[in-house]
Design an enzyme around this catalytic site. Sequence first.
Site, mmCIF file in Angstrom:
data_model
loop_
_atom_site.group_PDB
_atom_site.id
_atom_site.type_symbol
_atom_site.label_atom_id
_atom_site.label_comp_id
_atom_site.label_asym_id
_atom_site.label_seq_id
_atom_site.Cartn_x
_atom_site.Cartn_y
_atom_site.Cartn_z
ATOM 1 N N LYS A 158 0.812 -1.224 0.000
ATOM 2 C CA LYS A 158 0.000 0.000 0.000
ATOM 3 C C LYS A 158 0.842 1.270 0.000
ATOM 4 O O LYS A 158 2.023 1.264 0.341
ATOM 5 C CB LYS A 158 -0.986 -0.029 1.170
ATOM 6 C CG LYS A 158 -2.135 -0.985 0.855
ATOM 7 C CD LYS A 158 -3.304 -0.877 1.769
ATOM 8 C CE LYS A 158 -4.418 -1.791 1.232
ATOM 9 N NZ LYS A 158 -5.480 -1.987 2.212
ATOM 10 N N ARG A 204 -4.558 -9.658 5.279
ATOM 11 C CA ARG A 204 -4.823 -9.718 3.833
ATOM 12 C C ARG A 204 -3.563 -9.267 3.102
ATOM 13 O O ARG A 204 -3.061 -8.176 3.350
ATOM 14 C CB ARG A 204 -5.996 -8.806 3.503
ATOM 15 C CG ARG A 204 -6.404 -8.805 2.035
ATOM 16 C CD ARG A 204 -7.548 -7.817 1.823
ATOM 17 N NE ARG A 204 -8.034 -7.816 0.459
ATOM 18 C CZ ARG A 204 -7.463 -7.156 -0.538
ATOM 19 N NH1 ARG A 204 -6.389 -6.433 -0.338
ATOM 20 N NH2 ARG A 204 -7.968 -7.197 -1.752
#
Length: 280
Positions: free
Chosen positions: A221, A255
């Site tokens: 991210k 995740r």
Amino acid sequence: MQLRLARSVLDLTHPIVMGVLNVTPDSFSDGGSYAVVESAIERALQMAEEGALMLDIGGESTRPGAPPVSVELELERVIPVIEALARRTPVALSVDTRKPEVMEAAVAAGASIINDVAALRAPGALAAAARSGAAVCLMHMQGEPGSMQADPRYGDVVAEVRQFLAERVAACNAVGISLDRLVLDPGIGFGKRLEHNLALLAHLQELKIGACPLLVGVSRKSMFGALLGRGVTERLAGGVAGATAAVLAGASIIRTHDVAATIDAVKVAVALRQAGFESL
Ligand code: 7PJ
């Protein structure tokens, strides 16, 4: 800790890894074609082999600027993959969607978890999820995917995310989705600056509602772009460090795109917790 799925119960006594399976177009072909379905299945089986106990299958990108996808196209991308994986692997299958039609078809095809970045706010989503019997991951997002990173602002990010999740839990309970079917997620990177993402990870325990397990996704991210100055292909070490911290902070499901490395990180964090590591 346990999570009630559509057709079984998932043991979360120890944290587990959820592998990300994007069934979105590459530069050669679109989802739904034989080659895309085959390569997605191969990738999924590899992640299961590496130790992922859950796979998150998505046919719509929620990255900023990604084009919208019709119900038909999303179904065409994810349903053949879910059907094939339900036959070929025992790992729990999650469908990453905001659309009620996709939720229902995916659970009928073998998915047992609905992962919705909009936390069932689309019209009809609460009812579809309730009817399906599947578990549901409720994620916090400020704004919409296309514009959420433009200028995210909070007074107290942890309190506001908690308040939002509590409201969505109440909305679920009102339509018959009990607490034992819910997973909660701070939504790292979804309408959040670096400081917001860090505060949510540092105060993860404050997002606990009842016994609902927490899911955290940090892999690749942009927080690692901001923190480390690294491009998307250079964020593995940052993501592994983030996953370790998330488990130490109490996350039950991580995740990730990088399953093998993340499994090692989870094992390190679990061992530290068992040795008495005190979270903040
Ligand atoms: C998340 C997600 C996350 C949940 C994405 C990416 C962006 N679903 N879908 N939590 N992130 N529940 O993987 O980089 O953090 S898409």
